[in-house]
Design a protein around this motif. Structure first.
Motif, PDB file in Angstrom:
ATOM      1  N   UNK A 119     -12.024  -1.673  -3.590  1.00 56.50           N
ATOM      2  CA  UNK A 119     -12.578  -2.153  -2.321  1.00 56.50           C
ATOM      3  C   UNK A 119     -11.533  -2.928  -1.528  1.00 56.50           C
ATOM      4  N   UNK A 120     -10.688  -3.670  -2.232  1.00 56.71           N
ATOM      5  CA  UNK A 120      -9.672  -4.478  -1.547  1.00 56.71           C
ATOM      6  C   UNK A 120      -8.622  -3.599  -0.868  1.00 56.71           C
ATOM      7  N   UNK A 121      -8.327  -2.444  -1.469  1.00 58.45           N
ATOM      8  CA  UNK A 121      -7.295  -1.562  -0.927  1.00 58.45           C
ATOM      9  C   UNK A 121      -7.852  -0.497   0.013  1.00 58.45           C
ATOM     10  N   UNK A 122      -9.164  -0.363   0.077  1.00 54.19           N
ATOM     11  CA  UNK A 122      -9.784   0.733   0.820  1.00 54.19           C
ATOM     12  C   UNK A 122      -9.353   0.735   2.288  1.00 54.19           C
ATOM     13  N   UNK A 123      -8.923   1.903   2.764  1.00 56.18           N
ATOM     14  CA  UNK A 123      -8.503   2.044   4.163  1.00 56.18           C
ATOM     15  C   UNK A 123      -9.691   2.314   5.080  1.00 56.18           C
ATOM     16  N   UNK A 124     -10.893   2.357   4.502  1.00 58.36           N
ATOM     17  CA  UNK A 124     -12.089   2.664   5.274  1.00 58.36           C
ATOM     18  C   UNK A 124     -13.114   1.538   5.171  1.00 58.36           C
ATOM     19  N   UNK A 125     -12.639   0.313   5.284  1.00 58.19           N
ATOM     20  CA  UNK A 125     -13.537  -0.844   5.315  1.00 58.19           C
ATOM     21  C   UNK A 125     -14.491  -0.893   4.118  1.00 58.19           C
ATOM     22  N   UNK A 159       0.822  -1.209   0.000  1.00 58.61           N
ATOM     23  CA  UNK A 159       0.000   0.000   0.000  1.00 58.61           C
ATOM     24  C   UNK A 159       0.861   1.266   0.000  1.00 58.61           C
ATOM     25  N   UNK A 160       2.157   1.109  -0.132  1.00 59.75           N
ATOM     26  CA  UNK A 160       3.122   2.210  -0.231  1.00 59.75           C
ATOM     27  C   UNK A 160       3.022   3.154   0.968  1.00 59.75           C
ATOM     28  N   UNK A 165     -21.515  11.497 -19.416  1.00 63.36           N
ATOM     29  CA  UNK A 165     -20.093  11.440 -19.762  1.00 63.36           C
ATOM     30  C   UNK A 165     -19.260  12.480 -19.025  1.00 63.36           C
ATOM     31  N   UNK A 166     -19.920  13.371 -18.326  1.00 62.03           N
ATOM     32  CA  UNK A 166     -19.188  14.400 -17.579  1.00 62.03           C
ATOM     33  C   UNK A 166     -18.769  13.930 -16.189  1.00 62.03           C
ATOM     34  N   UNK A 167     -19.164  12.738 -15.836  1.00 62.12           N
ATOM     35  CA  UNK A 167     -18.832  12.195 -14.519  1.00 62.12           C
ATOM     36  C   UNK A 167     -18.103  10.871 -14.695  1.00 62.12           C
ATOM     37  N   UNK A 168     -16.925  10.771 -14.081  1.00 59.71           N
ATOM     38  CA  UNK A 168     -16.111   9.558 -14.241  1.00 59.71           C
ATOM     39  C   UNK A 168     -15.591   9.099 -12.888  1.00 59.71           C
ATOM     40  N   UNK A 169     -15.725   7.813 -12.627  1.00 59.94           N
ATOM     41  CA  UNK A 169     -15.227   7.205 -11.386  1.00 59.94           C
ATOM     42  C   UNK A 169     -14.241   6.108 -11.761  1.00 59.94           C
ATOM     43  N   UNK A 170     -13.085   6.102 -11.110  1.00 58.03           N
ATOM     44  CA  UNK A 170     -12.110   5.044 -11.375  1.00 58.03           C
ATOM     45  C   UNK A 170     -11.420   4.648 -10.074  1.00 58.03           C
ATOM     46  N   UNK A 171     -10.876   3.449 -10.064  1.00 60.15           N
ATOM     47  CA  UNK A 171     -10.094   2.990  -8.921  1.00 60.15           C
ATOM     48  C   UNK A 171      -8.636   2.885  -9.339  1.00 60.15           C
TER      49      UNK A 171
END
Length: 388
Positions: free
Chosen positions: A323-329, A51-52, A353-359
């Protein structure tokens, strides 16, 4: 060193030529990303688990770990530059997970003017930085860490406490006084307005830590010792009865207005989870891009996205942990679901198209840059067509 790590496409690398296999790094790694082979005795790194946090980097006695984010050289360069920029001799090193705004820093430490150094975990700061700061003429050093049982990296805050204790003993022998480095702990918490609360139970359902309790009569009560300050309950509260310390809705809205006024078209506002993206100390964004780093992507609520559009922002880009890396459960998963539902509604008026979510993950430094560049190119192409 950090350039070599970047060329490898990862954020952290174990240099076997220098590693003494002492096992300090493996014993401190909160994510079991560094292990020792029981047969060969060799230490090895599983980058997928990393997790650096940088704890291994700051504690390695052989300096066998290379890191791309906030390595020794970049930190020293930042201090030299910032000392001139801020024109003061007080340094505040703070964990992003516990850091209040500048007014809060003044209240905690009693300093109005200081050099800020914000990092994902203060446990990653090597001893050399404190000593170099003193050699540069910095007279006061304050460190703000998470509460030990609140640390997102588990051992980062405890390691910091022990490191500062040892440094203070050394500095006392050198004539710098008993507490040359002052340590305080702080944790962001939710605030509830019971007059606005409608006892709907949303916060109880969404809270990853069971900090919210629905009681009858009396509505919602919060166990602040359990609260980790992710802000998910705030974003999901339909009555706007909840706020997160230092990330109140009004302050975020004000910040959006300020950033919008600075940007060129097409304006892209980036909400970044502070655990998913580690921006460089000398970060320079494109003239049409500005960012807001939040305690968790879950703190981004629909109001802020719509508020950004209303204030002239062309598009909103949200970068979160998986979700696997999330520090907030796994709060990021719930945030992604919320954004997806808003995107569906925006689709009814052609704005999806004006809204983008990425992990993204900080272990792969190019992920965020690549995602943002691709999104930016798409928006700029569309903007150019519409503007003609």
């Amino acid at each position: 060193m950090s350039e070599q790590v970047a060329e490898a496409g990862v954020s952290l690398k174990l240099n076997e030529d220098y590693c003494s296999n002492c096992s300090i790094c493996s014993s401190l790694c909160p994510f079991e990303a560094i292990k020792r082979d029981t047969e060969t005795g060799k230490t090895f790194l599983e980058i997928e688990k990393c997790q650096v946090c940088g704890i291994c980097y700051s504690t390695c006695p052989a300096k066998a770990i290379d890191i791309i984010y906030y390595d020794l050289n970049s930190l020293i360069k930042y201090l030299a530059r910032a000392k001139q920029e801020y024109d003061c001799d007080t340094l505040v090193i703070m964990c992003r997970g516990s850091a209040p705004n500048f007014a809060g820093i003044e209240e905690l430490f009693g300093v109005a003017k200081f050099i800020p150094l914000s990092v994902p975990c203060v446990g990653r700061i090597p001893e050399e930085i404190y000593l170099n700061a003193i050699l540069m003429g910095i007279k006061e050093i304050y460190v703000l860490a998470c509460d030990e049982d609140y640390c997102r990296y588990d051992r980062g805050s405890p390691v910091t406490g022990r490191k500062i204790l040892a440094l203070n003993l050394l500095l006392e022998q050198l004539g710098y006084g008993k507490e040359a480095i002052a340590l305080k702990r702080n944790s962001l918490k939710v605030k509830a307005d019971k007059d606005l609360c409608i006892a709907c139970g949303n916060c109880v359902f969404y809270c990853p830590y069971d900090a919210a309790k629905l009681e009858s009569p009396g509505g919602i009560n919060f166990d602040l010792t359990a609260c980790r300050g992710c802000g998910l309950c705030v974003a999901m509260c339909p009555a706007i009865a909840l706020e997160l310390e230092n990330w109140e809705g009004e302050s975020i809205s004000t910040l959006i207005s300020k950033l919008s006024s600075e940007m060129e078209q097409p304006k892209i506002l980036v909400f970044r989870c502070q655990w998913a993206v580690f921006p460089p100390l000398d970060e320079e964004l494109a003239p049409n891009i500005r960012s807001i780093d939040l305690p968790c992507a879950a703190r981004v609520d629909n109001f802020h996205i719509l508020d950004a559009f209303q204030k002239g922002i062309d598009s909103v880009f949200i970068a979160a942990c998986s979700e696997e890396d999330c520090k907030q459960e796994k709060a990021s998963g719930k945030a992604q679901h919320s954004v997806a539902k808003l995107k569906e509604r925006l689709g009814q008026i052609g704005l999806q198209d004006r809204l983008h979510f990425c992990t993204v993950a900080p272990r792969y430094p190019e992920e965020f840059d690549r995602e943002l560049e691709q999104f930016s190119q798409r928006r700029e192409a569309i903007y150019s067509k519409v503007s003609k």
